[in-house]
Design a protein around this motif. Structure first.
Motif, PDB file in Angstrom:
ATOM      1  N   MET A   1     -37.959 -45.189 -43.236  1.00 11.80           N
ATOM      2  CA  MET A   1     -36.186 -44.967 -43.361  1.00 11.80           C
ATOM      3  C   MET A   1     -36.212 -45.944 -44.582  1.00 11.80           C
ATOM      4  SD  MET A   1     -36.059 -44.959 -39.605  1.00 11.80           S
ATOM      5  CE  MET A   1     -36.589 -43.897 -38.414  1.00 11.80           C
ATOM      6  N   GLN A   2     -36.201 -47.060 -44.304  1.00 10.54           N
ATOM      7  CA  GLN A   2     -35.841 -47.615 -45.977  1.00 10.54           C
ATOM      8  C   GLN A   2     -36.356 -46.921 -47.532  1.00 10.54           C
ATOM      9  OE1 GLN A   2     -33.812 -50.976 -46.642  1.00 10.54           O
ATOM     10  NE2 GLN A   2     -32.898 -50.180 -44.549  1.00 10.54           N
ATOM     11  N   ALA A   3     -37.691 -46.727 -46.606  1.00 10.32           N
ATOM     12  CA  ALA A   3     -38.079 -46.421 -47.721  1.00 10.32           C
ATOM     13  C   ALA A   3     -37.843 -44.881 -48.895  1.00 10.32           C
ATOM     14  CB  ALA A   3     -40.237 -46.566 -48.018  1.00 10.32           C
TER      15      ALA A   3
ATOM     16  N   THR B   1     -38.466 -44.820 -31.164  1.00  8.16           N
ATOM     17  CA  THR B   1     -38.486 -44.014 -32.085  1.00  8.16           C
ATOM     18  C   THR B   1     -36.142 -43.509 -33.050  1.00  8.16           C
ATOM     19  OG1 THR B   1     -39.681 -42.634 -31.129  1.00  8.16           O
ATOM     20  CG2 THR B   1     -37.992 -41.186 -32.890  1.00  8.16           C
ATOM     21  N   ALA B   2     -35.535 -44.332 -31.610  1.00  5.73           N
ATOM     22  CA  ALA B   2     -34.676 -44.165 -31.415  1.00  5.73           C
ATOM     23  C   ALA B   2     -34.338 -45.520 -32.706  1.00  5.73           C
ATOM     24  CB  ALA B   2     -32.954 -43.676 -30.808  1.00  5.73           C
ATOM     25  N   ASN B   3     -34.201 -46.538 -31.792  1.00  9.51           N
ATOM     26  CA  ASN B   3     -33.963 -47.979 -32.143  1.00  9.51           C
ATOM     27  C   ASN B   3     -34.441 -47.971 -33.550  1.00  9.51           C
ATOM     28  OD1 ASN B   3     -33.737 -48.178 -28.905  1.00  9.51           O
ATOM     29  ND2 ASN B   3     -34.878 -49.896 -28.567  1.00  9.51           N
ATOM     30  N   THR B   4     -35.493 -47.603 -34.618  1.00  7.83           N
ATOM     31  CA  THR B   4     -35.586 -47.940 -35.576  1.00  7.83           C
ATOM     32  C   THR B   4     -33.943 -46.825 -36.362  1.00  7.83           C
ATOM     33  OG1 THR B   4     -37.478 -46.194 -35.851  1.00  7.83           O
ATOM     34  CG2 THR B   4     -37.461 -47.799 -35.476  1.00  7.83           C
ATOM     35  N   LEU B   5     -33.119 -45.908 -35.397  1.00 10.85           N
ATOM     36  CA  LEU B   5     -32.501 -45.849 -37.107  1.00 10.85           C
ATOM     37  C   LEU B   5     -31.115 -46.490 -36.535  1.00 10.85           C
ATOM     38  CD1 LEU B   5     -32.614 -42.073 -35.533  1.00 10.85           C
ATOM     39  CD2 LEU B   5     -32.748 -42.789 -37.390  1.00 10.85           C
ATOM     40  N   LEU B   6     -31.215 -47.445 -35.725  1.00 12.34           N
ATOM     41  CA  LEU B   6     -30.385 -48.425 -35.510  1.00 12.34           C
ATOM     42  C   LEU B   6     -30.302 -49.218 -36.204  1.00 12.34           C
ATOM     43  CD1 LEU B   6     -29.231 -48.469 -31.464  1.00 12.34           C
ATOM     44  CD2 LEU B   6     -28.063 -46.979 -33.479  1.00 12.34           C
TER      45      LEU B   6
ATOM     46  N   TYR C   1     -31.458 -27.634 -46.624  1.00  7.90           N
ATOM     47  CA  TYR C   1     -30.311 -28.015 -46.386  1.00  7.90           C
ATOM     48  C   TYR C   1     -30.052 -29.592 -47.346  1.00  7.90           C
ATOM     49  CZ  TYR C   1     -28.619 -25.457 -42.814  1.00  7.90           C
ATOM     50  OH  TYR C   1     -27.886 -24.266 -41.867  1.00  7.90           O
ATOM     51  N   GLY C   2     -31.613 -29.810 -47.581  1.00  7.16           N
ATOM     52  CA  GLY C   2     -31.621 -30.857 -48.665  1.00  7.16           C
ATOM     53  C   GLY C   2     -31.925 -32.339 -48.147  1.00  7.16           C
ATOM     54  N   LEU C   3     -32.383 -32.282 -46.790  1.00  6.03           N
ATOM     55  CA  LEU C   3     -32.742 -33.575 -45.794  1.00  6.03           C
ATOM     56  C   LEU C   3     -33.922 -34.386 -45.929  1.00  6.03           C
ATOM     57  CD1 LEU C   3     -31.133 -32.313 -43.527  1.00  6.03           C
ATOM     58  CD2 LEU C   3     -29.990 -32.901 -44.402  1.00  6.03           C
ATOM     59  N   ARG C   4     -34.556 -35.267 -45.794  1.00  9.17           N
ATOM     60  CA  ARG C   4     -35.585 -35.641 -45.703  1.00  9.17           C
ATOM     61  C   ARG C   4     -35.860 -35.952 -44.371  1.00  9.17           C
ATOM     62  NH1 ARG C   4     -38.092 -37.598 -49.913  1.00  9.17           N
ATOM     63  NH2 ARG C   4     -36.578 -39.157 -51.006  1.00  9.17           N
ATOM     64  N   LEU C   5     -37.850 -35.096 -44.693  1.00 12.37           N
ATOM     65  CA  LEU C   5     -38.302 -34.772 -42.494  1.00 12.37           C
ATOM     66  C   LEU C   5     -38.844 -35.814 -42.890  1.00 12.37           C
ATOM     67  CD1 LEU C   5     -38.502 -32.765 -40.252  1.00 12.37           C
ATOM     68  CD2 LEU C   5     -40.020 -31.496 -42.249  1.00 12.37           C
ATOM     69  N   ILE C   6     -39.012 -37.223 -41.401  1.00 12.10           N
ATOM     70  CA  ILE C   6     -40.262 -38.241 -41.179  1.00 12.10           C
ATOM     71  C   ILE C   6     -40.741 -37.865 -39.508  1.00 12.10           C
ATOM     72  CG2 ILE C   6     -40.028 -40.733 -40.545  1.00 12.10           C
ATOM     73  CD1 ILE C   6     -37.468 -41.410 -42.172  1.00 12.10           C
ATOM     74  N   TYR C   7     -41.954 -37.325 -39.780  1.00 13.07           N
ATOM     75  CA  TYR C   7     -42.156 -37.470 -38.036  1.00 13.07           C
ATOM     76  C   TYR C   7     -43.057 -38.681 -37.569  1.00 13.07           C
ATOM     77  CZ  TYR C   7     -42.863 -32.231 -38.965  1.00 13.07           C
ATOM     78  OH  TYR C   7     -42.245 -31.243 -39.130  1.00 13.07           O
TER      79      TYR C   7
ATOM     80  N   VAL D   1     -42.680 -38.280 -44.796  1.00 13.31           N
ATOM     81  CA  VAL D   1     -44.023 -39.077 -44.544  1.00 13.31           C
ATOM     82  C   VAL D   1     -44.869 -38.924 -42.586  1.00 13.31           C
ATOM     83  CG1 VAL D   1     -42.955 -40.537 -45.828  1.00 13.31           C
ATOM     84  CG2 VAL D   1     -42.076 -40.520 -44.076  1.00 13.31           C
ATOM     85  N   SER D   2     -45.570 -39.561 -42.676  1.00 13.44           N
ATOM     86  CA  SER D   2     -45.638 -38.841 -41.232  1.00 13.44           C
ATOM     87  C   SER D   2     -45.263 -40.493 -40.910  1.00 13.44           C
ATOM     88  CB  SER D   2     -46.216 -38.579 -40.775  1.00 13.44           C
ATOM     89  OG  SER D   2     -46.468 -36.762 -40.852  1.00 13.44           O
TER      90      SER D   2
END
Length: 390
Positions: free
Chosen positions: A86-88, A105-110, A166-172, A193-194
């Motif tokens: 997410m930083q990258a 999965t969600a904690n890393t967003l916070l 929509y010009g969004l990043r996609l992280i799996y 990225v995955s």
């Protein structure tokens, strides 16, 4: 004795199985100790413990070859890999993700000061519903974070179309997907990225560990800077990085594990096939079957307890537990139901009906390569007994 030999031997033993032993939800695979010792001896000889040592570099190369990808960065664990990804990608604002996943999965967003926006899953794949994703996009949305659930791929083509539109990043979050392939090759090639996990509970483990699969050398370089404090060279720090490096012991274990992972996956396939055979006649027990993969890793074996089974999901869960069979209600509860997420803008479970229904019905039965037929039969018969079929 190899996996085939253990399988045949356990079949021959039949009723000799110990019925009072605990069957745990998983058991980590370990390579033969004699194969690990030469790696340890080399570590002791070289005194090279971390910082991109020889085994670290060898494992990156070996995994690229095995997984059919070009660029991979090794990490101390999968959560650090997801944080760093997410930083990258320099995400901001909101990220659309699933409520039906492990909480990391969600904690890393916070941790990245991002706001999770939870949308429902498809009732069959249990992965993000692309229509729900598109409906949730706002001017604050920067990315989509799908999860390949139980090793079954998300709707990669539809999600990529939405991300491009929509010009969004996609992280799996591909923590469950080591070795999984679709018709085009590795499932890890999709998205920006995955992220993989090599935790002890995974199909391939380095005790703890993880990785980011990148689409190009430039992205990998930024990730490699970030996982090593942001150092580009001895005197230059180019980003606010962290220490997320995989050490030489983890890498050595990974190299030894890689020699046996195909055998482990084959053994898991046999476990799954026997489970399906044994459970097929139980009304109200439904096995998860939907997947677009052409190569599976058989990471988990979830069942869903429907209304026509005599017990509720929780009643069956504890019935199994009382019989010494430790399944797992995975994923339950939904991530937005945890207390720490109640301060976020949230909807009721009625807005995630498919995810909520799955979380109330799921039990992941014991699944690992050394699970033998007598143990599988014991699990199935306990389910049959719980259904009043004996």
């Amino acid at each position: 004795m190899g996996h085939d030999g253990r399988w045949k031997a356990s079949q021959a033993q039949g009723a000799k199985s110990v019925t009072d032993e605990i069957i745990r939800v998983t058991q980590p695979d370990l390579p033969p100790l004699e194969e690990v010792m030469p790696y340890l001896e080399e570590i002791w000889r070289s005194h090279r413990l971390t910082n991109r040592g020889a085994f670290h570099e060898q494992l990156e190369t070996a995994l690229c070859s095995y997984l059919g990808v070009e660029h991979i960065s090794l990490f101390a664990n999968g959560t650090l890999a997801l944080l760093t990804a997410m930083q990258a990608l320099r995400l901001t604002g909101e990220v659309i993700t699933t409520p039906y996943s492990f909480v990391a999965t969600a904690n890393t967003l916070l941790w990245n000061d991002l706001t999770p926006v939870f949308v429902d899953v498809d009732p069959w794949t249990l992965t993000l519903d692309p229509e729900q994703v598109e409906a949730a996009i706002t001017p604050k949305t920067s990315a989509i974070l799908p999860v390949h659930v139980y090793g079954h791929p998300a709707e990669v083509d539809e999600l990529q179309h939405i991300a491009d539109l929509y010009g969004l990043r996609l992280i799996y979050d591909a923590a469950h997907c080591f070795g999984v392939e679709d018709e085009g090759g590795s499932i890890l090639r999709h998205g920006d990225v995955s992220i993989l996990s090599f935790h002890a509970t995974k199909v391939f483990n380095t005790f703890e560990g993880g990785a980011i699969v990148s689409p190009n050398a430039k992205t990998k370089q930024r990730i490699d800077y970030l996982k090593n404090f942001g150092f580009a060279n001895e005197t230059t720090v180019v980003a606010a990085g962290i220490n997320a490096k995989m050490n030489e012991f983890q890498a050595a274990v990974g190299l030894a594990q890689l020699n046996h992972v195909d055998d482990a996956i084959d053994a898991r396939a046999r476990v799954e096939a026997l489970y399906r055979e044994k459970l097929a006649r139980i009304s109200g027990i439904r096995c998860h079957i939907h997947s677009s993969a052409v190569r599976h890793n058989h990471a988990y074996f979830p069942i869903f307890v429907d209304e026509d089974y005599p017990l509720t999901r929780d009643e069956l869960y504890f019935h199994l537990r009382d019989a010494g069979i430790w399944g797992r209600r995975y994923f339950y509860p939904l991530i937005p139901e945890f207390p720490m997420y109640r301060n976020l803008p949230r909807k009721s479970e009625g807005d995630w009906p498919n995810a909520y229904a799955a979380s109330k019905k799921v039990i992941c039965l014991p699944m690992y390569s050394r699970l033998d037929p007598t143990q599988i039969t014991r699990v199935a018969e306990t389910c049959i007994d719980g259904g009043g079929l004996v």
